[in-house]
Design an enzyme around this catalytic site. Structure first.
Site, PDB file in Angstrom:
ATOM      1  N   ASP A 140      -5.144  -8.232  -3.243  1.00 61.09           N
ATOM      2  CA  ASP A 140      -5.395  -8.014  -1.823  1.00 61.09           C
ATOM      3  C   ASP A 140      -6.675  -8.686  -1.342  1.00 61.09           C
ATOM      4  OD1 ASP A 140      -5.334  -7.092   0.759  1.00 61.09           O
ATOM      5  OD2 ASP A 140      -5.300  -4.972   0.268  1.00 61.09           O
ATOM      6  N   HIS A 151       0.823  -1.211   0.000  1.00 58.74           N
ATOM      7  CA  HIS A 151       0.000   0.000   0.000  1.00 58.74           C
ATOM      8  C   HIS A 151       0.861   1.266   0.000  1.00 58.74           C
ATOM      9  CE1 HIS A 151      -3.414  -2.569   0.448  1.00 58.74           C
ATOM     10  NE2 HIS A 151      -3.057  -2.968   1.658  1.00 58.74           N
TER      11      HIS A 151
END
Length: 446
Positions: A319, A268
């Site tokens: 994810d 991220h």
């Protein structure tokens, strides 16, 4: 055994699209030759029509989050309310049900052209935190699932020790924790690499691993030259809490404990200061962007351009599996940046494909995959150029067409180690992936 020849109608060779390419693949699953100028298929060759690219690498996966798709789209909320729903699903999984779900999820990935997955694995123990008879039963279930689905896996076994900056784990986190980093290292050291499997480590986050134990995880990975991944600055609340606890940002804290480096990937890297970006870049720490999850959870748009310019290699992950589509992840990274800056063209299609292929594989420790060249693993995927999404552009623009118009639904063939895992859109060992997903997810409903 003889060589297998694949004839590629069009092939992406890192910077350009080449028509008529013959790949020779050895019995041990490696490319032995790449021959251009093959206008027609050689006798006996396997014909792949469309655009063939190296296999896609999904550098960040939580397989069990696939069970949340649709469910978490009801109503509103935040990352933190989403997390409560995720915990409820995690509580219901057993090694057997995890295998069934992960097998279906990894088969969905194969249908999307993914040939390697980085599984960020923190669901270790039975409910209440009691270890299984085999303390790695859940990790072994994931490894077996990837094997049956036909894709490679890097199991990023994750240290998750605290509810937040030293606080004891909450009841729904007891399945995740080994108690200490030393006990985590003891457990994970019993896992073994094997064909199609690599082992790595992960720090769940700076909130979930106390600062004085970060170094233990980093040293375990360093001693084995293994990949090390960490959720980093996904939420501003994490940054604020880290500043309050340690007087420094999460990135600075990781740097101070020897976590950053060329084999480390921050997942991220969304809410970073200029100093954080400089630290990530100067240490060659990678960045895994997960745009579909980041937008689904309203996390924000990370500074991917600045991170790459500073020296951070970019990779991509699905994810939480809001969708499983690495072409969409690549496209979203560019389009998000266009929305943020109101300018176009931050990455070429070739640069985005490299993030989804070679750089993603490198982040997972598969440095011998992700390219169509002699010596590389024979992992590749073919994208249709005649679907309703991709028909029309001239073939020399096939890379642009793939990145900016195609979707996972346009993947026709997926080859791993020279073996066809997906043929004409059908998975060889899971012929009805949709039903396998439906059945495995239904079994988890309370």
């Amino acid at each position: 055994m003889p060589l297998t020849t694949y004839w590629l109608e069009h092939a992406w060779l890192d910077t350009y699209v080449e028509p008529g390419v013959a790949l020779e693949v050895s019995p041990d699953g490696r490319i032995t030759a790449v021959r251009t100028g093959a206008d027609t298929p050689p006798p006996g060759a396997v014909v792949l029509r469309g655009l063939t690219v190296p296999g896609l690498a999904n550098a960040h996966s939580h397989a069990f989050h696939r069970a949340l798709r649709g469910t978490v789209q009801v109503g509103s909320g935040t990352f933190w309310t989403w997390r409560e729903t995720m915990y409820a699903v995690a509580q219901r999984l057993t090694p057997d049900s995890y295998f069934a779900l992960a097998r279906a999820v990894y088969a969905e990935m194969a249908l999307a052209g993914i040939t390697a997955v980085g599984e960020f694995h923190y669901l270790h123990h039975a409910p209440g935190g009691t270890p299984y008879a085999d303390p790695n039963a859940m990790g072994e279930a994931l490894i077996a699932a990837a094997g049956e689905a036909g894709i490679r896996i890097t199991l990023l076994d994750t240290a998750y020790l605290s509810a937040g900056f030293g606080a004891a784990p909450e009841h729904h986190q007891l399945r995740f924790t080994d108690g200490t980093a030393d006990r985590w290292a003891e457990r994970v050291s019993a896992l073994k690499e094997r064909d199609g499997v690599r082992l790595g480590a992960a720090i769940h986050s700076v909130r979930a691993v106390p600062a004085d134990q970060l170094g233990t995880v980093a040293r375990w990975a360093q001693d084995r030259e293994a990949p090390l991944h960490v959720h980093l600055s996904e939420q501003t609340a994490e940054n604020d809490a880290c500043l309050a606890a340690h007087g420094r940002t999460p990135t600075r804290l990781l740097a101070d404990h020897g976590v950053l480096g060329a084999r480390t990937t921050g997942v991220h890297n969304t809410h970073m200061t200029d100093a954080d970006i400089a630290l990530i870049g100067s240490t060659s720490t990678g960045t895994c962007m997960c745009p579909t999850t980041e937008r689904d959870l309203a996390d924000g748009i990370g500074p991917a351009v600045a991170l790459q310019r500073a020296g951070s290699p970019l990779s991509l992950g699905s994810d939480s599996h809001a969708v499983i589509d690495l072409l969409e992840e690549a496209r979203a990274m560019e389009l998000n940046e266009r929305l943020r800056t109101r300018t176009r063209g931050h990455w070429t299609a070739a640069a985005l494909l490299r993030a989804a292929t070679a750089d993603g594989h490198a982040a997972l420790g598969w440095t011998d995959a992700g390219t169509l060249e002699a010596g590389a693993l024979a992992d590749f995927t073919t994208i249709a150029l005649d679907s309703v999404r991709t028909a029309g552009p001239v073939p020399r623009l096939a890379a642009e067409t793939a990145v900016f118009a195609a979707s996972a639904a346009d993947v026709r063939h997926t080859i791993v180690g020279g073996r066809r895992i997906v043929r004409d859109g059908i998975h060889h060992s899971v012929p009805d992936v949709g039903q396998a997903l439906a059945d495995s997810i239904a079994a988890l409903r309370g």
